[in-house]
Design a protein around this motif. Sequence first.
Motif, short mmCIF file in Angstrom:
data_model
loop_
_atom_site.label_atom_id
_atom_site.label_comp_id
_atom_site.label_asym_id
_atom_site.label_seq_id
_atom_site.Cartn_x
_atom_site.Cartn_y
_atom_site.Cartn_z
N VAL A 50 0.84 -1.20 0.00
CA VAL A 50 0.00 0.00 0.00
C VAL A 50 0.87 1.25 0.00
O VAL A 50 0.61 2.21 -0.75
CB VAL A 50 -0.96 -0.01 1.20
CG1 VAL A 50 -1.66 1.33 1.36
CG2 VAL A 50 -1.99 -1.12 1.05
N ALA A 51 1.92 1.27 0.82
CA ALA A 51 2.82 2.42 0.85
C ALA A 51 3.48 2.63 -0.51
O ALA A 51 3.61 3.76 -0.98
CB ALA A 51 3.88 2.24 1.93
N SER A 52 3.87 1.55 -1.16
CA SER A 52 4.49 1.65 -2.48
C SER A 52 3.52 2.23 -3.50
O SER A 52 3.89 3.09 -4.31
CB SER A 52 4.96 0.28 -2.95
OG SER A 52 5.91 -0.25 -2.07
N LEU A 53 2.28 1.77 -3.46
CA LEU A 53 1.28 2.30 -4.39
C LEU A 53 1.00 3.78 -4.14
O LEU A 53 0.81 4.55 -5.08
CB LEU A 53 -0.01 1.50 -4.28
CG LEU A 53 0.05 0.09 -4.85
CD1 LEU A 53 -1.23 -0.68 -4.53
CD2 LEU A 53 0.29 0.11 -6.35
N LEU A 54 0.97 4.18 -2.88
CA LEU A 54 0.76 5.60 -2.58
C LEU A 54 1.93 6.45 -3.08
O LEU A 54 1.72 7.54 -3.61
CB LEU A 54 0.57 5.80 -1.08
CG LEU A 54 -0.74 5.26 -0.50
CD1 LEU A 54 -0.72 5.34 1.02
CD2 LEU A 54 -1.92 6.02 -1.07
N ILE A 55 3.14 5.96 -2.94
CA ILE A 55 4.30 6.69 -3.43
C ILE A 55 4.28 6.78 -4.95
O ILE A 55 4.51 7.84 -5.53
CB ILE A 55 5.61 6.03 -2.92
CG1 ILE A 55 5.71 6.22 -1.42
CG2 ILE A 55 6.82 6.60 -3.64
CD1 ILE A 55 6.81 5.41 -0.78
N GLY A 59 3.66 10.25 -7.81
CA GLY A 59 4.67 10.63 -8.80
C GLY A 59 4.12 10.95 -10.17
O GLY A 59 4.86 11.25 -11.08
N ARG A 60 2.80 10.93 -10.33
CA ARG A 60 2.22 11.20 -11.65
C ARG A 60 2.45 12.58 -12.12
O ARG A 60 2.49 13.57 -11.69
CB ARG A 60 0.71 10.94 -11.65
CG ARG A 60 0.37 9.53 -11.36
CD ARG A 60 -1.09 9.26 -11.52
NE ARG A 60 -1.75 9.50 -10.23
CZ ARG A 60 -2.92 10.08 -10.08
NH1 ARG A 60 -3.57 10.53 -11.11
NH2 ARG A 60 -3.46 10.24 -8.91
#
Length: 60
Positions: A50-55, A59-60
């Motif tokens: 989840v933390a990786s997906l939020l990071i 970045g978009r």
Amino acid sequence: MLALTVLLLVTGWLCLDLAAAISLVALALGGILIVEEALAGSASGVEVAVASLLIIGEGR
């Protein structure tokens, strides 16, 4: 300690994750939790994903 944590979370003075992290560090430094207990939930694969997906999403 609990009252301060609730105050930080309810008032919105700090973002929720920062208020929770500060509370966790305070509990560990105060001797209420040992370091292993304080960090026990942070090694879960779900939390890392989840933390990786939020990071990545920021970045978009």
